[in-house]
Design a protein around this motif. Structure first.
Motif, PDB file in Angstrom:
ATOM      1  N   PHE A  69     -40.050 -84.522 -15.366  1.00  0.00           N
ATOM      2  CA  PHE A  69     -39.347 -85.686 -14.840  1.00  0.00           C
ATOM      3  C   PHE A  69     -37.852 -85.436 -14.704  1.00  0.00           C
ATOM      4  CE2 PHE A  69     -36.971 -89.610 -15.143  1.00  0.00           C
ATOM      5  CZ  PHE A  69     -37.659 -90.477 -14.300  1.00  0.00           C
ATOM      6  N   PHE A  98     -35.850 -85.371 -11.195  1.00  0.00           N
ATOM      7  CA  PHE A  98     -34.802 -86.353 -10.903  1.00  0.00           C
ATOM      8  C   PHE A  98     -33.505 -85.635 -10.531  1.00  0.00           C
ATOM      9  CE2 PHE A  98     -31.392 -89.306 -11.719  1.00  0.00           C
ATOM     10  CZ  PHE A  98     -31.897 -90.529 -11.304  1.00  0.00           C
ATOM     11  N   THR A 128     -45.465 -87.064 -13.180  1.00  0.00           N
ATOM     12  CA  THR A 128     -44.430 -86.374 -13.937  1.00  0.00           C
ATOM     13  C   THR A 128     -44.791 -86.333 -15.420  1.00  0.00           C
ATOM     14  OG1 THR A 128     -43.039 -88.255 -14.619  1.00  0.00           O
ATOM     15  CG2 THR A 128     -42.798 -87.475 -12.344  1.00  0.00           C
ATOM     16  N   TYR A 133     -44.540 -91.844 -10.960  1.00  0.00           N
ATOM     17  CA  TYR A 133     -43.380 -92.601 -10.504  1.00  0.00           C
ATOM     18  C   TYR A 133     -43.209 -92.487  -8.991  1.00  0.00           C
ATOM     19  CZ  TYR A 133     -41.633 -93.355 -15.246  1.00  0.00           C
ATOM     20  OH  TYR A 133     -41.499 -93.774 -16.549  1.00  0.00           O
ATOM     21  N   PHE A 180     -40.388 -92.298  -6.173  1.00  0.00           N
ATOM     22  CA  PHE A 180     -38.988 -91.910  -6.027  1.00  0.00           C
ATOM     23  C   PHE A 180     -38.544 -92.230  -4.609  1.00  0.00           C
ATOM     24  CE2 PHE A 180     -40.657 -89.305  -9.408  1.00  0.00           C
ATOM     25  CZ  PHE A 180     -39.632 -89.210 -10.332  1.00  0.00           C
ATOM     26  N   VAL A 212     -30.754 -92.342  -6.011  1.00  0.00           N
ATOM     27  CA  VAL A 212     -32.159 -92.150  -6.364  1.00  0.00           C
ATOM     28  C   VAL A 212     -32.681 -93.391  -7.084  1.00  0.00           C
ATOM     29  CG1 VAL A 212     -33.828 -90.714  -7.595  1.00  0.00           C
ATOM     30  CG2 VAL A 212     -31.773 -89.668  -6.631  1.00  0.00           C
ATOM     31  N   SER A 213     -33.710 -94.013  -6.512  1.00  0.00           N
ATOM     32  CA  SER A 213     -34.364 -95.157  -7.147  1.00  0.00           C
ATOM     33  C   SER A 213     -35.710 -94.709  -7.685  1.00  0.00           C
ATOM     34  CB  SER A 213     -34.565 -96.292  -6.145  1.00  0.00           C
ATOM     35  OG  SER A 213     -33.330 -96.715  -5.606  1.00  0.00           O
ATOM     36  N   VAL A 214     -36.067 -95.195  -8.865  1.00  0.00           N
ATOM     37  CA  VAL A 214     -37.306 -94.784  -9.524  1.00  0.00           C
ATOM     38  C   VAL A 214     -38.085 -96.015  -9.968  1.00  0.00           C
ATOM     39  CG1 VAL A 214     -38.304 -93.460 -11.416  1.00  0.00           C
ATOM     40  CG2 VAL A 214     -36.194 -92.673 -10.348  1.00  0.00           C
ATOM     41  N   ASN A 215     -39.382 -96.042  -9.671  1.00  0.00           N
ATOM     42  CA  ASN A 215     -40.244 -97.134 -10.104  1.00  0.00           C
ATOM     43  C   ASN A 215     -41.539 -96.571 -10.678  1.00  0.00           C
ATOM     44  OD1 ASN A 215     -38.908 -99.740  -9.189  1.00  0.00           O
ATOM     45  ND2 ASN A 215     -38.896 -98.576  -7.284  1.00  0.00           N
ATOM     46  N   GLU A 216     -41.900 -97.025 -11.866  1.00  0.00           N
ATOM     47  CA  GLU A 216     -43.117 -96.537 -12.509  1.00  0.00           C
ATOM     48  C   GLU A 216     -44.338 -97.110 -11.798  1.00  0.00           C
ATOM     49  OE1 GLU A 216     -45.005 -95.959 -16.991  1.00  0.00           O
ATOM     50  OE2 GLU A 216     -43.273 -97.279 -16.683  1.00  0.00           O
TER      51      GLU A 216
END
Length: 325
Positions: free
Chosen positions: A252, A256, A273, A278, A280, A287-291
């Motif tokens: 991860f 990232f 990851t 996630y 991306f 950079v936006s990240v959402n589970e």
């Protein structure tokens, strides 16, 4: 019964997918929605991001600008309509000729099945002062067919950007039926039921189609493949996408960091990851990240830029992050 349908359009990075995800979260519990996603790249990313929201998703990846409304789209729309959804949302590629999508949905083929309502166009107000966008015919056409204009990412804009948006909306002839400045793509779900303008363009669908639009793209891993890569190009943009087997796990932190360093105009991915699955999203260097709650999912990444990037080098870095070397 004719199915209420909306086109949600906008150029690369304006937040179309984020807006649709927000709408899916707001939809009535007793309704089943279907979403047709057309992407410039050959890897289906947006549909993967929407899988968690309970909508029926159909993807037409690999759609170049001249054939976004070609045979694959008609086949996909028909397949979705056969499931009798309560609403159909169509998200054309950010590099597509949206007026051809509009022409397809208003054609005799679908007149008895589709109730096309307001087309909603998303725009980043910062782009209205940038000739790279304002001189791009696709950008112009996408906003021209839109009945409603949503100025997204207002939290990232300066006062001058807001002024540019308001001035642009005021100058539109014929006038738009509604406009609003929002952040994170959140606009009232009630806008979907707005009636579209009668004078929206509805030109005939062009007969010219790119060779890969002759049939719905099929893109999958063979049993002996760990990953596969696919490239696309058109109207000055290049894309490269990768599909990795569900067994491939990316570090991860390293992933990232890599995504933060990429200078491409648009990067999207849904990847397994070391911290879980996630989504991306990279736009304007952020950079936006959402589970995600996906399991056993094949990772995918798509990179789009106006320059031909060193795909081999990027692939080598991805393999290193996933310990595939």
């Amino acid at each position: 019964m004719r199915i209420p349908t909306n086109i949600i359009t906008g150029f690369l990075g304006t937040g179309k997918t984020t807006a649709i995800l927000s709408l899916l979260q707001e939809k009535p519990d007793n309704e089943r929605w279907a979403v047709l996603v057309n992407e410039f790249g050959e890897i289906g990313i947006d549909g993967a991001m929407m899988t968690d929201q309970g909508a029926l998703i159909k993807e037409v990846p690999g759609g170049c600008m001249c054939c976004a409304a070609g045979v694959p789209m008609s086949v996909a729309v028909t397949a979705l309509l056969r499931t009798n959804p309560d609403r159909l949302i169509v998200e054309p590629t950010g590099l597509g000729h949206a007026h051809k999508v509009l022409a397809t949905l208003t054609s005799a083929q679908f007149s008895d099945y589709i109730d096309l309502r307001a087309t909603i166009g998303l725009v980043d107000p910062r782009n209205l002062s940038n000739s790279k966008y304002t001189e791009n015919q696709n950008f112009i056409d996408q906003l021209a067919i839109s009945d409603i204009i949503i100025g997204n990412k207002v939290d990232q804009c300066h006062v001058s950007d807001i002024d540019a948006f308001n001035d642009w909306v005021t100058d539109q002839t014929p006038p738009k039926i509604y406009s609003q400045l929002v952040k994170q793509g959140k606009f009232p779900i009630e806008l979907l039921d707005s009636q579209r303008r009668d004078n929206s363009p509805s030109s005939e669908v062009a007969q010219h189609h790119h060779e890969h639009a002759e049939q719905e793209p099929q893109f999958a891993l063979a049993p002996d493949q760990t990953y596969v890569r696919k490239e696309n190009k058109g109207q000055g943009y290049f894309s490269c996408g990768w599909l990795f087997g569900a067994e491939v796990i990316f570090d991860f932190d390293l992933l990232f960091s890599m995504l933060s360093d990429i200078t491409a105009e648009r990067v999207k991915g849904v990847l397994n990851t070391s911290n879980g699955c996630y989504a991306f999203n990279v736009s304007n260097g952020v950079v936006s990240v959402n589970e995600m709650s996906l399991e056993g999912f094949e990772s995918r990444l798509e990179v789009i830029d106006s320059q031909l990037l060193p795909w081999d080098q990027l692939e080598a870095v991805l393999k290193q992050i996933a310990n595939l070397d």
